[in-house]
Design an enzyme around this catalytic site. Structure first.
Site, PDB file in Angstrom:
ATOM      1  N   SER A 111     -11.593  -0.823  -0.016  1.00  0.00           N
ATOM      2  CA  SER A 111     -10.284  -0.893   0.641  1.00  0.00           C
ATOM      3  C   SER A 111     -10.407  -1.423   2.058  1.00  0.00           C
ATOM      4  O   SER A 111      -9.518  -2.138   2.544  1.00  0.00           O
ATOM      5  CB  SER A 111      -9.636   0.497   0.709  1.00  0.00           C
ATOM      6  OG  SER A 111      -8.911   0.773  -0.440  1.00  0.00           O
ATOM      7  N   ASN A 145     -13.955   1.114  -6.444  1.00  0.00           N
ATOM      8  CA  ASN A 145     -15.062   1.936  -5.941  1.00  0.00           C
ATOM      9  C   ASN A 145     -15.712   2.826  -6.993  1.00  0.00           C
ATOM     10  O   ASN A 145     -16.018   3.978  -6.728  1.00  0.00           O
ATOM     11  CB  ASN A 145     -14.544   2.825  -4.799  1.00  0.00           C
ATOM     12  CG  ASN A 145     -14.005   2.026  -3.654  1.00  0.00           C
ATOM     13  OD1 ASN A 145     -14.597   1.052  -3.225  1.00  0.00           O
ATOM     14  ND2 ASN A 145     -12.844   2.432  -3.154  1.00  0.00           N
ATOM     15  N   HIS A 168      -3.518   5.674   4.145  1.00  0.00           N
ATOM     16  CA  HIS A 168      -4.282   4.518   3.655  1.00  0.00           C
ATOM     17  C   HIS A 168      -3.692   3.206   4.158  1.00  0.00           C
ATOM     18  O   HIS A 168      -4.411   2.338   4.686  1.00  0.00           O
ATOM     19  CB  HIS A 168      -4.312   4.547   2.127  1.00  0.00           C
ATOM     20  CG  HIS A 168      -5.299   3.617   1.506  1.00  0.00           C
ATOM     21  ND1 HIS A 168      -4.952   2.379   1.028  1.00  0.00           N
ATOM     22  CD2 HIS A 168      -6.629   3.741   1.283  1.00  0.00           C
ATOM     23  CE1 HIS A 168      -6.019   1.785   0.535  1.00  0.00           C
ATOM     24  NE2 HIS A 168      -7.051   2.587   0.658  1.00  0.00           N
ATOM     25  N   ASP A 202       0.849  -1.191   0.000  1.00  0.00           N
ATOM     26  CA  ASP A 202       0.000   0.000   0.000  1.00  0.00           C
ATOM     27  C   ASP A 202       0.885   1.243   0.000  1.00  0.00           C
ATOM     28  O   ASP A 202       1.942   1.254  -0.639  1.00  0.00           O
ATOM     29  CB  ASP A 202      -0.911  -0.035   1.239  1.00  0.00           C
ATOM     30  CG  ASP A 202      -2.269   0.594   0.975  1.00  0.00           C
ATOM     31  OD1 ASP A 202      -2.340   1.831   1.027  1.00  0.00           O
ATOM     32  OD2 ASP A 202      -3.229  -0.144   0.734  1.00  0.00           O
TER      33      ASP A 202
END
Length: 772
Positions: A350, A283, A192, A153
Site C-alpha cells: 500500500s 501482501n 489508510h 481508498d
C-alpha cells in the site's frame, strides 16, 4: 328499573349479538371449506436462495430494466459510464437474467480489501524519498497544482494540517465523493487513505509535518468503509468518478484475488480518459498479484525491503510492473480523536504504491501531453535494475526493477525521427510530405509507444529569415502535407526542425533540386511498385488452438500511390501458397489487407492481422510473405518471414488461495476450498483435471465424504467447480470434509492432477485439520 324502554333496549341488543354470532360462525365454516379444497402453494420466496449482490452489464438498459420489473427487482443501482447494474437478488433470478440477450456479463459484487500490514516497531528507519530517487527528481519538477491525483481508498482527512491546502474541490466545493455512504463527504474513518494521500502530496516547505512527493491536488474518493473491506462496484464507481473529473492518476492501494469484468471495464474506461491506475500487488506473499494491479492497463506495484530484496509479504507474479520501498514509510494519518497533526509509519505494498503515483504526478506535471501508456512506459523503462533481479530485465518477483523517479523524468534522451520528402508543385511552391514521430530507441519495453510527443515542427528557407511553424500542438505523430510559399527561381535548402516534449531536437535538410513531382496517379506498371522493410512483430511461440496478433510496417519506395484494393501482403516461398495459419482477419488463405486506404510514395503502410494454429499442429514453421500489386505483379522480395514455433500443449497450475485451517468435531463435516489458475497452454476439462490426494500420491483420505454433492469423486479425487477452464482462468475446487471419530491434529496434502496425463506442480498444498 321497570321502565319498558329499558327492557326493549336490552332485548334488542341481545338479539343483535345473537344474530352477529350466527353470521360469524357461518363465515368461519365457509372459510374452512375453501381452505380445505384450495391447494396450498408455498410463498414464492420460500424455495429461493438468499439474496446476494451481483453486477450485470447490459447492451440494452431498457430491456434489462424491464426484466427487473417483471422479476420485481426494485433494489438496483446503475453505473452509467459502464452500463453496469448493481442488484440485490437471488441466484434463481440471476439465472433468468443470464439468459437475456441484453446481458453481456454477470458477476458477484466481490469484496476488495486495503493492502495494509500492521506496524512493526523493529523495522529500521529508512527514507523512501532517497530510496526512490525522488529528491533528485525535484531538480526537474516538483509538480503542478493543475494535475489531479485521486486517492481511491477509505477516504482522506481533508482537514489535516499537511493536506488541507492540497485538496481538490469540485464545482460544488466538495473534496470528492463517498461511494460507501453515497454522499459528498469522503472523510477518512480508517487512516489508510490519509496515509496514502500524504505520501503523494503532503504540503512541502510549510514548516510543519512532512513533504509529499508532488505539488498536485488530491481528489478524495471513498470506496472502502472503516473496516477496510468494500465492494467491487464501489471501486469501479470510484475509478470512473476519478476519470470523469479529470484525475491524471488514481492510487488504488487495495484489491481482490478474483477477476472482475466490471473492474476491467472501469480501468479501460479510465485509460480512455487518460487516467492511469496505479495499484498495489497485495501482501500475502503469493505468486499471484491482486486485481486491479495485474490488469495490463494498470501499473502493478510490489514492495522491497531496506536491503533491496522482495519484501517478505509482497505478492508477486505475472502483471507486476515495478517495486518501491514498502517498509517503515512515514506519512500523515487519521485517528478517532480527529487529531489534525497525526502522523505514523506504515508497511506494505500500500505504501510502495503512492511513491509510484507521486512520480506519475511529477511526470504529468512536467509534460501534460503524455498519455497513460507513455507514462507507464517511462516508469517501467526507467526502473532501476537491482541485485535481487539477478541481472534480468524482467522478473516476476520485482517487475522491471525499482522505482527511479529522476530517471523516469529524464527518460527520453533521443531526438524525433523525420521521415519527410520534398515534392515540387510548380510556380516555386513545394510540398513537405511525410511523418515526424518520437524516437523509440530508448528501450525495448513497449516499443510501439513513443517516449515523448512532438511539440513543434517548423522550417526555414536557406538558413536565414523567419521560421514557419507547421505544428505547435503536442501530439504523438505529426503527418505533414504542407505547401511552402512561392520561392524564387533556383535551388533552395529547406531546413525542417522537430522538437519533442522532452526538449530533444532533430533537423533534416531538404534541397529543392532533389524534389520530384507529387504523385497523384496509380500506376499499372510493376516497375513503379517497390518497398523497404520498416518493422514487424516478434517471432511466435504458441500452441495448437491459439490465436496470435501480428503486424508489419513497410515504406512505399516506388513511384506510385498504393491503393488498398490493389496492394496486399501475399504468402510467398512459393507465391500464393495456402497458409495453414490463415483466419478471418485475412482476405483469403493467401492475402492480407493493408490498413490504410492509400499510401503515397515515402509513406508507411501497415498490415495488422492474426494467425490461428490448427488443432494437433506441433513443430517449427517459417511463414514467408511478400507484397503484391494484384493484377499488376509481385514487388521486390525483402525476405519477410516469421518463425512460428508450435509447442506441445502443456498442463500447469498456479496456486491462488485456499480456505482457512479448520477445527471440526469428530464425525462432523465442514466445507473447504482451494483456487488454482490454469497457467498452462491447454484448457482443463472436468473429466481430466482434478484435485488429488498427495504425500503420498493417491492415498485414501480419512476425510473422504461419500455423500452426493460433497465434491469428492472418490477417496482420492475432488472435482473442479467448472466444466472447462481456459488458460489464464482460475477455478475453485469445493469439497466437504467428513471428520473421523478419532480426535487429533491431521495434515491433509493435495495436488492438482490431469488424470491419465501427469501430476501438476506440487506447491505443498495442505490443511492442518484439528478434530475435537
Amino acid at each position: 328499573m321497570n321502565d319498558p324502554s329499558n327492557h326493549l333496549f336490552i332485548y334488542s341488543f341481545n338479539h343483535y349479538l345473537q344474530t352477529m354470532i350466527f353470521k360469524l360462525k357461518k363465515l368461519f365454516f365457509i372459510l374452512c371449506f375453501f381452505l380445505l379444497i384450495t391447494p396450498l402453494y408455498p410463498a414464492r420466496a420460500a424455495n429461493l436462495s438468499p439474496k446476494e449482490s451481483f453486477l450485470i452489464k447490459s447492451n440494452n438498459p431498457a430491456a434489462t430494466e424491464k426484466m427487473f420489473g417483471e422479476l420485481e427487482i426494485a433494489d438496483f443501482n446503475k453505473l452509467e459510464a459502464l452500463n453496469v447494474y448493481e442488484v440485490e437478488t437471488t441466484q434463481e433470478e440471476i439465472n433468468i437474467l443470464a439468459e437475456q440477450s441484453s446481458t453481456i456479463f454477470i458477476e458477484k459484487n466481490n469484496k476488495v480489501k486495503i493492502s495494509q500490514l500492521p506496524n512493526d516497531p523493529y523495522y529500521q528507519l529508512q527514507t523512501y524519498l532517497t530510496n526512490s530517487n525522488i529528491t533528485s527528481a525535484w531538480d526537474i519538477s516538483t509538480g503542478s497544482p493543475s494535475i489531479i491525483a485521486a486517492v481511491i481508498d477509505t477516504g482522506v482527512d481533508y482537514n489535516h494540517e499537511d493536506l488541507k491546502n492540497k485538496m481538490w474541490k469540485n464545482a460544488n466545493g466538495y473534496f470528492g465523493y463517498d461511494f460507501v455512504n453515497s454522499d459528498n463527504d469522503p472523510m477518512d474513518d480508517n487512516q489508510h487513505g490519509t496515509e496514502i494521500a500524504g505520501i503523494i502530496a503532503a504540503q512541502s516547505n510549510n514548516g510543519i509535518g512532512m513533504a509529499g512527493i508532488a505539488n498536485v491536488k488530491i481528489m478524495a474518493v471513498k470506496a472502502v468503509p472503516y473496516t477496510g473491506e468494500g465492494d467491487v462496484m464501489d471501486l469501479a464507481r470510484g475509478i470512473t468518478y476519478a476519470a470523469d473529473n479529470g484525475a491524471r492518476v488514481a492510487n488504488v492501494s487495495l484489491g481482490l484475488a478474483e477477476d472482475s469484468q466490471a473492474l476491467d471495464d472501469a480501468i479501460t474506461y479510465a485509460r480512455s480518459k487518460n487516467c492511469l491506475i496505479v495499484a498495489a500487488t497485495g501482501n500475502l506473499n503469493r505468486n499471484f498479484i491482486d486485481n486491479p494491479a495485474r490488469n495490463p492497463n494498470a501499473v502493478g506495484v510490489g514492495a522491497i525491503d531496506e536491503s533491496g530484496n522482495k519484501a517478505s509479504y509482497s505478492n508477486y507474479g505475472e502483471g507486476i510492473s515495478l517495486v518501491a520501498l514498502g517498509n517503515h514509510i512515514y506519512s500523515t494519518s487519521w485517528n478517532e480523536n480527529n487529531d489534525l497533526n497525526a502522523y505514523q509509519y506504515g508497511n506494505g505494498t500500500s505504501f510502495a504504491t503512492p511513491q509510484v503515483t507521486g512520480t506519475v504526478a511529477l511526470l504529468a506535471s512536467k509534460d501534460p501531453s503524455l498519455t497513460s501508456d507513455q507514462i507507464k512506459k517511462r516508469l517501467v523503462g526507467s526502473a532501476k535494475k537491482i541485485a535481487a533481479m539477478g541481472g534480468l530485465n524482467y522478473m516476476v518477483q520485482l517487475g522491471y526493477g525499482k522505482l527511479d523517479a529522476y530517471t523516469a523524468l529524464t527518460y527520453d534522451k533521443y531526438p524525433p525521427e523525420l521521415n519527410l520528402n520534398l515534392y515540387k508543385n510548380g510556380g516555386g511552391i513545394y510540398t513537405i510530405k511525410g511523418t515526424v514521430s518520437d524516437d523509440k530507441k530508448t528501450t525495448d519495453v513497449y516499443p510501439d509507444t513513443p517516449d515523448s510527443n512532438i511539440a513543434q515542427v517548423r522550417y526555414q528557407v536557406d538558413g536565414n529569415g523567419a521560421w514557419t511553424t507547421l505544428n505547435n500542438n503536442p501530439i504523438q505523430l505529426v503527418t505533414l502535407n504542407s505547401n511552402t510559399s512561392a520561392l524564387p527561381v533556383g535551388d533552395h535548402d529547406i531546413l525542417v526542425e522537430a522538437t519533442d516534449t522532452a526538449g530533444n531536437k532533430a533537423n533534416l535538410n531538404l534541397n529543392t533540386r532533389n524534389a520530384t513531382l507529387l504523385p497523384v496517379a496509380i500506376s499499372n506498371k510493376i516497375a513503379d511498385y517497390s518497398y523497404s522493410f520498416v518493422d514487424q512483430s516478434p517471432y511466435v511461440n504458441t500452441t495448437a488452438g491459439q490465436t496470435v496478433s501480428m503486424s508489419l510496417a513497410v515504406k512505399n519506395t516506388g513511384g506510385s500511390v498504393w491503393d488498398k484494393n490493389t496492394v496486399h501482403l501475399g504468402t510467398a516461398n512459393s507465391n500464393d501458397r495456402t497458409s495453414i495459419f490463415a483466419n478471418q482477419t485475412w482476405l483469403s488463405s493467401n492475402r492480407i489487407a493493408m490498413q490504410e486506404d492509400s499510401v503515397a510514395v515515402g509513406d508507411i503502410a501497415h498490415f495488422n492481422f492474426s494467425i490461428t494454429v490448427p488443432g494437433g499442429v506441433v513443430g517449427d514453421f517459417s511463414e514467408h510473405f511478400n507484397l503484391v500489386a494484384d493484377g499488376i505483379g509481385w514487388m521486390n522480395d525483402a525476405g519477410i518471414f516469421w518463425k512460428v514455433s508450435v509447442g506441445t500443449p502443456s498442463y500447469h497450475a498456479q496456486f491462488v488461495d485456499q480456505s482457512p485451517y479448520p477445527v471440526i468435531n469428530q464425525g462432523s463435516t465442514i466445507p473447504m476450498w482451494v483456487d488454482f489458475k490454469n497457467s498452462g497452454s491447454i484448457s482443463w476439462d472436468i473429466s481430466t483435471v482434478k484435485l488429488g490426494t498427495s504425500n503420498p500420491l493417491d492415498r485414501s483420505s480419512i476425510f473422504y465424504n461419500s455423500s452426493s454433492g460433497s465434491g469428492w469423486k472418490s477417496a482420492n479425487r475432488i472435482s473442479m467447480a467448472k466444466n472447462t477452464v481456459a488458460p489464464g482462468e482460475t477455478v475453485r475446487f469445493n469439497f466437504t470434509a467428513h471428520a473421523p471419530n478419532t480426535p487429533g491434529t491431521y495434515y491433509e496434502y493435495f495436488r492438482p492432477v490431469a488424470d491419465g496425463v501427469k501430476w501438476l506442480e506440487d506447491i505443498g498444498l495442505f490443511w492442518k485439520i484439528t478434530v475435537n
